[in-house]
Design an enzyme around this catalytic site. Structure first.
Site, PDB file in Angstrom:
ATOM      1  N   PRO A   2      46.300  42.371  45.616  1.00  0.00           N
ATOM      2  CA  PRO A   2      45.693  43.600  46.140  1.00  0.00           C
ATOM      3  C   PRO A   2      44.174  43.560  46.028  1.00  0.00           C
ATOM      4  O   PRO A   2      43.629  42.986  45.086  1.00  0.00           O
ATOM      5  CB  PRO A   2      46.265  44.693  45.242  1.00  0.00           C
ATOM      6  CG  PRO A   2      46.685  44.009  44.000  1.00  0.00           C
ATOM      7  CD  PRO A   2      47.026  42.600  44.371  1.00  0.00           C
ATOM      8  N   GLU A   3      43.520  44.139  47.004  1.00  0.00           N
ATOM      9  CA  GLU A   3      42.068  44.268  46.940  1.00  0.00           C
ATOM     10  C   GLU A   3      41.736  45.742  46.714  1.00  0.00           C
ATOM     11  O   GLU A   3      42.624  46.563  46.519  1.00  0.00           O
ATOM     12  CB  GLU A   3      41.438  43.736  48.235  1.00  0.00           C
ATOM     13  CG  GLU A   3      41.733  42.249  48.462  1.00  0.00           C
ATOM     14  CD  GLU A   3      41.012  41.669  49.682  1.00  0.00           C
ATOM     15  OE1 GLU A   3      39.947  42.193  50.039  1.00  0.00           O
ATOM     16  OE2 GLU A   3      41.525  40.704  50.261  1.00  0.00           O
TER      17      GLU A   3
END
Ligand code: ZN
Length: 289
Positions: A2-3
């Site tokens: 995830p960013e």
């Protein structure tokens, strides 16, 4: 992995269930995450109120009434699900189908149950006294938040001045700006029409002052992150919102994962994939200069 937009989406989903509520009970079903969950975790969390749920880069930070901060990272495949009923058999999404991967269950005073599930176990949960948070190795040395005021053209130019690395590498460097990863760097560089291979130092003059490129790039980074957050993040493999639904931003990628497709800017170029530092970069060689 995830960013920032995915973590922010999770934060926004969790906040109503956690903020202002007390953790009545916490069940640690499996301590084995990236680092084992501390033996005193339950004692330090139970009975404490979550005063606020924040985010720093890709970390979620829960401020507890005890003065501890619970620092959480989703790793590769971590997800939270919210349900009043945490009994096995109630599944909100595919990736946490197997309750065998439920690591931590928080039972909140408002009746909510929040379950952290992580099949690949690269996530982390760590308690850090607020007074030590600036020394915390996970957070120390991180650059500014890209959506905050501290991230502007002057700051980015200063950080890139004299750098021989590529613009892409500079934006992925968490000391330069925190929370950006491969997807959003590719998308931001496309929006800015800047080549990922361009030397980072070319967005600054010799004195380290920003030029036009730095201005355009900062605007593009903020815009792509805001658009992605609005869409609930991007669901490639594991990201889900806390209600189990998918993020939508992957449907609006302009270059990421679009090798061979016509350039969406209409320049008659074709999106190309190259490998930089072992990771795929997608860009349009015709209009990204
Ligand atoms: Zn193009």
């Amino acid at each position: 992995m995830p960013e920032l937009p995915e973590v922010e989406t999770v934060r926004r989903g969790l906040a109503p269930a956690m903020e202002g509520a007390r953790v009545d009970k916490v069940e640690v079903r499996h301590r084995g995450l990236r680092w084992p969950i501390a033996r005193d975790f339950e004692k330090r969390v139970e009975g404490k109120t979550v005063d606020g749920l924040g985010r720093r880069a890709k970390y979620l930070t829960a401020d507890l009434s005890s003065g501890d901060v619970l620092v959480m990272h989703l790793g590769m495949s971590g997800s939270f699900r919210i349900g009043k009923d945490a009994k096995p058999g109630v599944y909100y999404h595919e990736k946490s189908k197997s309750t065998a991967h439920d690591h931590v269950v928080f039972h909140m005073s408002n009746g909510q149950t929040i379950t952290y599930n992580d099949p690949r176990r690269f996530g982390s949960m760590k308690l850090v006294p607020r007074s030590n948070i600036d020394q915390e190795p996970l957070l120390r040395g991180l650059g500014p938040e890209p959506l905050g005021n501290a991230f502007d053209a002057a700051m980015l130019a200063q950080a890139c001045a004299g750098k021989k690395t590529s613009l892409k590498a500079a934006l992925l460097d968490q000391r330069v700006v925190a929370g950006l990863g491969n997807i959003y760097v590719c998308e931001a560089l496309f929006r800015a029409r800047l080549s990922p291979k361009r030397r980072a130092s070319t967005i600054a003059d010799r004195a380290g002052r920003p030029n036009e490129r730095a201005e355009v790039l900062v605007t593009a980074v903020k815009a792509v992150l805001n658009d992605a957050i609005k869409a609930g993040g991007s669901s490639l493999r594991d990201h889900r919102r806390t209600d189990g639904s998918l993020g939508d931003f992957q449907h609006t990628f302009l270059v990421y994962d679009r090798e061979g497709k016509p350039c969406p800017a209409g320049c008659k170029g074709t999106v190309k994939r190259i490998v930089q530092a072992g990771r795929s970069t997608f860009y349009c060689p015709s209009c990204q200069k």
